[in-house]
Design a protein around this motif. Structure first.
Motif, PDB file in Angstrom:
ATOM      1  N   ASP A  92       0.677  -1.209  -0.057  1.00 35.52           N
ATOM      2  CA  ASP A  92      -0.299   0.302  -0.187  1.00 35.52           C
ATOM      3  C   ASP A  92       0.528   1.439   0.033  1.00 35.52           C
ATOM      4  O   ASP A  92       0.166   2.494  -0.538  1.00 35.52           O
ATOM      5  CB  ASP A  92      -0.503   0.319   1.153  1.00 35.52           C
ATOM      6  CG  ASP A  92      -1.942  -0.745   1.128  1.00 35.52           C
ATOM      7  OD1 ASP A  92      -2.835  -1.252  -0.204  1.00 35.52           O
ATOM      8  OD2 ASP A  92      -2.887  -1.629   2.101  1.00 35.52           O
ATOM      9  N   THR A  93       1.739   1.119   0.928  1.00 37.52           N
ATOM     10  CA  THR A  93       3.125   2.233   1.117  1.00 37.52           C
ATOM     11  C   THR A  93       3.330   2.405  -1.219  1.00 37.52           C
ATOM     12  O   THR A  93       3.665   3.662  -0.945  1.00 37.52           O
ATOM     13  CB  THR A  93       4.179   2.216   1.806  1.00 37.52           C
ATOM     14  OG1 THR A  93       4.681   0.689   1.038  1.00 37.52           O
ATOM     15  CG2 THR A  93       3.760   1.858   3.120  1.00 37.52           C
ATOM     16  N   HIS A  94       3.865   1.582  -1.796  1.00 38.81           N
ATOM     17  CA  HIS A  94       4.049   1.741  -2.599  1.00 38.81           C
ATOM     18  C   HIS A  94       2.924   3.090  -3.612  1.00 38.81           C
ATOM     19  O   HIS A  94       3.082   4.141  -4.491  1.00 38.81           O
ATOM     20  CB  HIS A  94       4.230   0.799  -3.592  1.00 38.81           C
ATOM     21  CG  HIS A  94       5.224   0.309  -3.520  1.00 38.81           C
ATOM     22  ND1 HIS A  94       5.599  -1.184  -3.780  1.00 38.81           N
ATOM     23  CD2 HIS A  94       6.046   0.055  -2.249  1.00 38.81           C
ATOM     24  CE1 HIS A  94       7.115  -1.316  -3.670  1.00 38.81           C
ATOM     25  NE2 HIS A  94       7.746  -0.180  -1.885  1.00 38.81           N
ATOM     26  N   LYS A  95       1.430   2.870  -3.384  1.00 38.38           N
ATOM     27  CA  LYS A  95       0.199   3.470  -4.386  1.00 38.38           C
ATOM     28  C   LYS A  95       0.256   4.997  -4.296  1.00 38.38           C
ATOM     29  O   LYS A  95      -0.518   5.557  -4.767  1.00 38.38           O
ATOM     30  CB  LYS A  95      -0.770   2.705  -3.758  1.00 38.38           C
ATOM     31  CG  LYS A  95      -0.999   1.290  -3.728  1.00 38.38           C
ATOM     32  CD  LYS A  95      -1.763   1.246  -3.492  1.00 38.38           C
ATOM     33  CE  LYS A  95      -1.548  -0.663  -3.884  1.00 38.38           C
ATOM     34  NZ  LYS A  95      -3.062  -1.615  -3.648  1.00 38.38           N
ATOM     35  N   ASN A  96       1.705   5.417  -3.278  1.00 43.90           N
ATOM     36  CA  ASN A  96       1.793   7.582  -2.928  1.00 43.90           C
ATOM     37  C   ASN A  96       2.458   7.383  -4.473  1.00 43.90           C
ATOM     38  O   ASN A  96       2.727   8.862  -4.411  1.00 43.90           O
ATOM     39  CB  ASN A  96       2.036   7.484  -1.702  1.00 43.90           C
ATOM     40  CG  ASN A  96       0.490   6.885  -0.841  1.00 43.90           C
ATOM     41  OD1 ASN A  96      -0.620   6.722  -1.085  1.00 43.90           O
ATOM     42  ND2 ASN A  96       1.203   6.428   0.030  1.00 43.90           N
ATOM     43  N   LYS A  97       2.660   5.951  -5.387  1.00 49.10           N
ATOM     44  CA  LYS A  97       4.006   7.591  -5.860  1.00 49.10           C
ATOM     45  C   LYS A  97       2.904   7.982  -6.900  1.00 49.10           C
ATOM     46  O   LYS A  97       2.745   7.456  -7.902  1.00 49.10           O
ATOM     47  CB  LYS A  97       4.878   5.757  -7.098  1.00 49.10           C
ATOM     48  CG  LYS A  97       6.193   5.749  -7.457  1.00 49.10           C
ATOM     49  CD  LYS A  97       6.500   4.931  -7.886  1.00 49.10           C
ATOM     50  CE  LYS A  97       6.770   3.775  -6.711  1.00 49.10           C
ATOM     51  NZ  LYS A  97       7.620   2.540  -7.191  1.00 49.10           N
ATOM     52  N   LYS A  98       4.031   9.281  -7.673  1.00 55.82           N
ATOM     53  CA  LYS A  98       3.086   9.684  -8.779  1.00 55.82           C
ATOM     54  C   LYS A  98       4.401   9.674  -9.856  1.00 55.82           C
ATOM     55  O   LYS A  98       5.120   9.202  -9.968  1.00 55.82           O
ATOM     56  CB  LYS A  98       4.184  11.281  -8.766  1.00 55.82           C
ATOM     57  CG  LYS A  98       3.512  11.637  -7.303  1.00 55.82           C
ATOM     58  CD  LYS A  98       3.572  13.385  -7.071  1.00 55.82           C
ATOM     59  CE  LYS A  98       2.798  13.968  -7.759  1.00 55.82           C
ATOM     60  NZ  LYS A  98       3.216  15.338  -8.124  1.00 55.82           N
ATOM     61  N   PHE A 120      -3.364   2.566  -8.048  1.00 51.60           N
ATOM     62  CA  PHE A 120      -2.053   3.776  -8.987  1.00 51.60           C
ATOM     63  C   PHE A 120      -2.937   5.200  -9.123  1.00 51.60           C
ATOM     64  O   PHE A 120      -4.152   4.946 -10.002  1.00 51.60           O
ATOM     65  CB  PHE A 120      -0.615   3.425  -9.058  1.00 51.60           C
ATOM     66  CG  PHE A 120      -0.108   2.794  -8.545  1.00 51.60           C
ATOM     67  CD1 PHE A 120       1.127   2.966  -8.154  1.00 51.60           C
ATOM     68  CD2 PHE A 120       0.224   0.937  -8.998  1.00 51.60           C
ATOM     69  CE1 PHE A 120       1.989   2.430  -7.098  1.00 51.60           C
ATOM     70  CE2 PHE A 120       0.805   0.313  -8.218  1.00 51.60           C
ATOM     71  CZ  PHE A 120       1.683   1.067  -7.466  1.00 51.60           C
ATOM     72  N   LYS A 121      -2.560   6.047  -9.590  1.00 56.47           N
ATOM     73  CA  LYS A 121      -2.995   7.257  -9.826  1.00 56.47           C
ATOM     74  C   LYS A 121      -2.042   7.928 -10.836  1.00 56.47           C
ATOM     75  O   LYS A 121      -2.197   8.772 -10.731  1.00 56.47           O
ATOM     76  CB  LYS A 121      -3.952   8.503  -8.929  1.00 56.47           C
ATOM     77  CG  LYS A 121      -4.393   8.046  -7.629  1.00 56.47           C
ATOM     78  CD  LYS A 121      -5.290   8.556  -6.723  1.00 56.47           C
ATOM     79  CE  LYS A 121      -5.851   8.235  -5.875  1.00 56.47           C
ATOM     80  NZ  LYS A 121      -7.722   7.950  -6.937  1.00 56.47           N
ATOM     81  N   ASN A 256       7.702  10.254  -9.664  1.00 54.91           N
ATOM     82  CA  ASN A 256       8.713   9.390  -9.058  1.00 54.91           C
ATOM     83  C   ASN A 256       9.780   8.864  -9.930  1.00 54.91           C
ATOM     84  O   ASN A 256      10.409   8.267 -10.282  1.00 54.91           O
ATOM     85  CB  ASN A 256       8.038   8.879  -7.391  1.00 54.91           C
ATOM     86  CG  ASN A 256       7.334   9.636  -6.361  1.00 54.91           C
ATOM     87  OD1 ASN A 256       6.545   9.377  -6.368  1.00 54.91           O
ATOM     88  ND2 ASN A 256       8.796  11.077  -6.080  1.00 54.91           N
TER      89      ASN A 256
END
Length: 529
Positions: A92-98, A120-121, A256
């Motif tokens: 889940d911590t990876h999913k903030n990656k831009k 992801f977004k 990122n």
């Protein structure tokens, strides 16, 4: 699951008869079963008795399928273990990656879709317009000859493949179910389900337009963003790592990770990457011309008759070695298709082939191309192949005076400009004019094509007919460069930059580009950075 191969049905037979064929082959009496068609192809070796050949997967209720297959001892009946694609588990911590994705061709769209579905977004940047806007601009170009260098056959939503035949066959081997995932995704978003099993699946430009817009809408629904008319004009690198991008030379965005899927015609992007020190290498590709024949000639070759509709329009694939030892072959064959002006730069002319889903045009066309290698390009650095393409396209522009130059085969052989046409009426979308295409190419390419046509005529009688129509130049068969990446799909020179798809030199066609987009999505999602 039981796989049955080599089930033969006569042309015109109702497919419902497969049920009784399966029951007989498996010697089933009272057991219930379900089946799905996994492959359907034509056996036309005996012209007097053309047949469809099927492979099916069968699920039989309440029996030991392995024991049944062993008992039947039939080489065409086997146990099949279906490979189901599964996207990797992501922290889940990876999913903030831009994450930015440059390009909305098959590679960019599939990368964006799978990342969005994984939570992801992603933000997609496409230099051209959306597919609806793009269709209007392309049609206006065909009518007026006024080129939009940002939205055209090459650039815009769906990439170059949107205005093509939409072929989904690929020479890459199935691993981990990715190819099947691509086909299932096309069906999910509007393609005919038969692409899941026909031998040479194709979608057609009319259906592809619907599919790519539906994929885009799903990415947005899941929280992603798609920006059209947004060309990435620079990338920012700090201590060997990507930090962001510049859009339209107007504004900057921080990221990122940046997926680089610009397509094989993004020449200004290649020049920008070279200036930024991104490692690339020149590679071989092929150049030549489109050739048109009456579709009836190809149908007669394949089926022994110009079929009245019970069989699909026929295709072909031909290869030869010319007297100068160059490889010459057909590429991107479009049954019942059209030649299109596929230019994307001012004072340049190139062509491509396109078909609609029904493939109901009167002509068949394909590219007849010759392999060219880095030693043919001259000493112009890593982008020498690109400059070679540009030179040919400028020559074609001059020959056609801005229109698509075409020439009869007999005139090409003689080196004589064409002023009309014979039994094959050119089906070219865009302005066209008779010309001398011998003036476009180095002589070794002309010699190779002339030799190749003689060889092809031995396979398809009439292929070398005098009034077959050439048009040119076909120069965008694949990217002229490869943007070098490592086993983690990252650029070897810029961490966080992920070269992807056909433009980066890692695919050739819609399916392989989409598969590469999936692979890169996995790599981006799993990266700890």
């Amino acid at each position: 699951m039981i796989r049955i191969n080599q089930i033969k049905l006569d042309i015109g037979t109702d497919e419902k008869i497969l049920n009784s064929k399966i029951q007989k082959l498996l010697r089933l009496k009272n057991s219930s079963f379900t089946y799905s068609i996994v492959k359907k192809s034509i056996d036309a070796r005996k012209k007097e008795h053309i047949m469809y050949i099927y492979s099916v997967d069968v699920k039989v209720d309440g029996i030991d399928e392995t024991a049944l297959v062993r008992k039947l001892n039939n080489k065409d009946i086997i146990i099949n273990k279906n490979i189901k694609y599964v996207f990797p588990q992501i922290k889940d911590t990876h999913k903030n990656k831009k994450i930015a994705i440059i390009g909305s061709g098959p590679a960019g769209l599939f990368c964006g879709l799978l990342l969005a579905r994984a939570g992801f977004k992603p933000v997609i940047y496409e230099r051209g317009g959306n597919v609806h806007e793009r269709t209007g601009i392309v049609n206006a170009f065909f009518e007026t000859g006024v080129l939009d260098t940002e939205t055209n056959i090459q650039f815009g939503e769906g990439g170059a493949g949107t205005f093509s035949d939409g072929k989904l066959n690929s020479v890459i081997k199935e691993k981990d179910g990715r190819i099947r995932k691509v086909l299932e995704t096309f069906v999910e978003f509007g393609a005919n389900p038969e692409i899941l099993y026909v031998n040479k699946p194709h979608v057609g430009t009319d259906v592809l337009s619907v599919v790519v817009s539906n994929i885009r809408n799903e990415i947005i629904r899941l929280g992603g963003t798609v920006n059209f008319n947004s060309k990435v004009t620079d990338i920012y690198i700090d201590t060997g790592k990507i930090t962001g991008i510049r859009v339209n030379d107007e504004y900057d965005e921080e990221f990122n990770a940046v997926v680089l899927a610009p397509g094989h015609s993004a020449r200004d992007t290649f020049e920008m990457l070279l200036k930024k020190g991104v490692e690339m290498e020149k590679k071989s590709f092929a150049v030549g011309m489109r050739i048109e024949h009456n579709q009836s000639l190809i149908n007669n070759f394949a089926y022994g008759r110009d079929d009245n509709g019970s069989l699909p329009v026929a295709d072909y694939k031909v290869t030869a070695k010319a007297g100068n030892n160059r490889g010459v072959y057909s590429f991107c064959m479009c049954p019942g298709g059209y030649v299109v002006n596929a230019s994307s730069e001012k004072d340049m002319t190139c062509v491509n082939g396109m078909s609609y889903s029904k493939r109901d045009g009167i002509n068949a066309n394909s590219a007849i191309v010759v392999t060219v290698n880095p030693e043919d390009f001259g000493e112009n650095g890593v982008l020498s192949g690109m400059y070679f393409q540009r030179k040919l396209e400028h020559n074609a522009y001059l020959q056609g005076k801005g229109s698509v130059p075409y020439q009869l085969n007999e005139d090409f052989i003689k080196g004589k400009a064409t002023s009309g046409y014979g039994s094959v009426k050119p089906q070219i979308l865009g302005k066209k004019t008779g010309a001398d295409l011998r003036e476009v190419f180095p002589e070794f390419i002309c010699e190779s094509i002339i030799d190749g046509m003689k060889s092809f005529d031995k396979i398809i009688h009439g292929f070398n007919m005098g009034d077959a129509v050439f048009s040119g130049v076909e120069s965008r068969t694949s990217s002229p460069v490869r943007i070098i990446r490592n086993e983690m799909f990252e650029s070897i020179s810029v961490k966080g930059l992920y070269p992807c798809g056909e433009g980066a030199g890692y695919a050739g066609g819609i399916t392989s580009a989409a598969v590469d987009g999936i692979k890169v999505a996995e790599a981006v999602a799993l990266s700890e950075e």
